[in-house]
Motif scaffolding. Structure first.
Motif, short mmCIF file in Angstrom:
data_model
loop_
_atom_site.label_atom_id
_atom_site.label_comp_id
_atom_site.label_asym_id
_atom_site.label_seq_id
_atom_site.Cartn_x
_atom_site.Cartn_y
_atom_site.Cartn_z
N ASP A 265 -23.81 12.75 54.47
CA ASP A 265 -24.62 12.06 55.46
C ASP A 265 -24.61 10.55 55.22
N ASN A 266 -24.58 10.15 53.94
CA ASN A 266 -24.55 8.73 53.61
C ASN A 266 -23.19 8.10 53.88
N LEU A 267 -22.17 8.92 54.09
CA LEU A 267 -20.82 8.40 54.34
C LEU A 267 -20.58 8.10 55.82
N LYS A 268 -21.60 8.38 56.67
CA LYS A 268 -21.40 8.19 58.11
C LYS A 268 -21.09 6.73 58.45
N GLY A 269 -21.70 5.80 57.71
CA GLY A 269 -21.46 4.40 58.01
C GLY A 269 -20.31 3.81 57.22
N SER A 270 -19.65 4.59 56.39
CA SER A 270 -18.53 4.11 55.58
C SER A 270 -17.23 4.73 56.07
N LYS A 271 -16.17 4.37 55.39
CA LYS A 271 -14.86 4.87 55.81
C LYS A 271 -14.15 5.51 54.62
N ILE A 272 -13.85 6.78 54.77
CA ILE A 272 -12.95 7.44 53.83
C ILE A 272 -11.61 7.53 54.53
N ARG A 273 -10.61 6.95 53.95
CA ARG A 273 -9.32 6.93 54.64
C ARG A 273 -8.18 6.83 53.65
N LEU A 274 -6.98 7.05 54.17
CA LEU A 274 -5.75 6.89 53.40
C LEU A 274 -5.19 5.50 53.67
N MET A 275 -4.80 4.81 52.61
CA MET A 275 -4.24 3.47 52.74
C MET A 275 -2.89 3.44 52.04
N GLU A 276 -1.91 2.89 52.70
CA GLU A 276 -0.58 2.79 52.09
C GLU A 276 -0.62 1.84 50.90
N ALA A 277 0.05 2.24 49.82
CA ALA A 277 0.11 1.39 48.63
C ALA A 277 0.98 0.17 48.91
N LYS A 278 0.48 -1.00 48.54
CA LYS A 278 1.23 -2.23 48.75
C LYS A 278 2.31 -2.36 47.67
N PRO A 279 3.41 -3.03 48.00
CA PRO A 279 4.51 -3.16 47.03
C PRO A 279 4.07 -3.78 45.69
N GLU A 280 3.12 -4.73 45.74
CA GLU A 280 2.70 -5.36 44.48
C GLU A 280 1.92 -4.42 43.59
N TRP A 281 1.51 -3.25 44.15
CA TRP A 281 0.78 -2.28 43.34
C TRP A 281 1.70 -1.24 42.68
N TYR A 282 2.98 -1.25 43.03
CA TYR A 282 3.90 -0.27 42.45
C TYR A 282 3.95 -0.46 40.92
N ASP A 323 3.50 6.08 48.15
CA ASP A 323 2.22 6.72 47.84
C ASP A 323 1.15 6.25 48.83
N GLU A 324 0.17 7.09 49.06
CA GLU A 324 -0.99 6.74 49.87
C GLU A 324 -2.23 6.87 49.01
N LEU A 325 -3.16 5.94 49.18
CA LEU A 325 -4.35 5.87 48.35
C LEU A 325 -5.55 6.44 49.12
N LEU A 326 -6.27 7.31 48.49
CA LEU A 326 -7.48 7.87 49.08
C LEU A 326 -8.64 6.99 48.63
N ILE A 327 -9.23 6.25 49.59
CA ILE A 327 -10.22 5.25 49.24
C ILE A 327 -11.50 5.43 50.04
#
Length: 330
Positions: A265-282, A323-327
């Motif tokens: 219920d507290n996550l309604k105002g937030s975003k759980i999503r997949l984000m593509e990993a940036k090249p500098e994070w490899y 890779d995709e990041l679960l954030i």
């Protein structure tokens, strides 16, 4: 030729036909009165002005016929013009009411774009619509259901189409070709097997009309998950399986169901999503990247590698290309 034009005219909407007849009657009367009484009505504009005022029964009195022939024209215009104009406005009001009822009862075609289609009316669909509306008032939502008599919402952003969802005509009314995403909920009026079969059939119909539409399908039985994916589901939500996990956690740890519900219920105002990993994070480890993202108020709690998803992976697990990041972010 005349008969052809007449039959073509009869196919026009009633309101348009009445308006054309009324306008023609006013124009003919205005021109005729100018020819009959040129001293009283020196120009055609004066005649048309008099005809409009007379037909509408306003009667300013600035122009009026003084000969018997002119008065006969006036009487005919009053009888004919007032009758046609009254009929026109009554028909216009009736047409507006009819259109409004058709909209509320889900009988009209929807012409919007980039809308969210939710198929099936149940408590899950209601919660989904309420949450989407609260998060973004501009989101256009299309509800498709065969059991509702009329739109349960008065919000102009929430539209309704009544009909069986796996019939092409129903989906075309919902403008399936211009939709942004479709969510198929399980039919609460059927048993689990039949509900899943109906969901898969609806998915096949949607993908047949719009193969590129992103579709999320609710499936109740484990056996139909494969069929839903074969039918082209982009995401499959296994409601019963997720509920069983919550129940299991409640058995193992008392009070867990309430805690999980509060968390969601507290996550309604937030975003759980997949984000593509940036090249500098490899090459970063999970621990290193998590620390960097936390500075930006982003919580990293999983990594998706191809078809595999790792929640809370080992701290030394490294980020790789694709890779995709679960954030979780505010």
């Amino acid at each position: 030729m005349f008969e052809h034009v007449y039959h073509y005219f009869l196919r026009w909407p009633l309101v348009l036909r009445i308006l054309i007849i009324a306008v023609c009657a006013i124009c003919i009367s205005g021109i005729t009165i100018t020819l009959v009484e040129p001293e009283t009505f020196p120009t055609i504009g004066d005649g048309l002005w008099w005809a409009i005022i007379t037909a509408s029964t306003v009667g300013y009195g600035d122009y009026f016929p003084i000969t018997w022939s002119g008065r006969i024209i006036a009487v005919l215009l009053i009888l004919m013009g007032a009758g046609f104009l009254s009929t026109y406005f009554v028909s216009l009001a009736a047409s507006a009411v009819k259109t409004q009822n058709a909209h509320l009862e889900g009988r009209r075609h929807f012409h919007g774009k980039k809308h969210v289609i939710i198929i099936g009316w149940n408590e899950r669909a209601k919660e989904l619509i309420d949450h989407l509306s609260s998060l973004d008032k501009s989101t256009i939502i299309m509800l498709v259901d065969a059991t509702l008599e009329r739109n349960p919402y008065n919000d102009h952003h929430i539209h309704f189409v009544r009909g069986v969802p796996y019939i092409d005509e129903t989906l075309r009314k919902a403008n399936i070709h211009e939709a942004d995403i479709a969510v198929i909920t399980s039919d609460q009026n059927k048993n689990e097997i039949h509900a899943d079969m109906s969901s898969v059939l609806t998915l096949l119909s949607i993908k047949g009309l719009n193969p590129n539409l992103y579709c999320v399908v609710e499936i109740l039985t484990e056996q139909q998950v494969v069929n839903a994916k074969r039918a082209g589901a982009d995401e499959v939500v296994q409601t019963n399986k997720q509920t069983s996990y919550v129940l299991l956690n409640s058995i193992i740890s008392h009070g867990m169901s309430g805690a999980i519900l509060t968390m969601l219920d507290n996550l309604k105002g937030s975003k759980i999503r997949l984000m593509e990993a940036k090249p500098e994070w490899y090459g970063y480890t999970f621990q290193q990247l998590n620390a960097e993202l936390l500075e930006k108020h982003i919580l990293l709690f999983g990594i998706k590698k191809g078809e595999d998803t790792f929640v809370n992976p080992p701290l030394h697990k490294r980020i790789c290309e694709n890779d995709e990041l679960l954030i979780l972010e505010d």
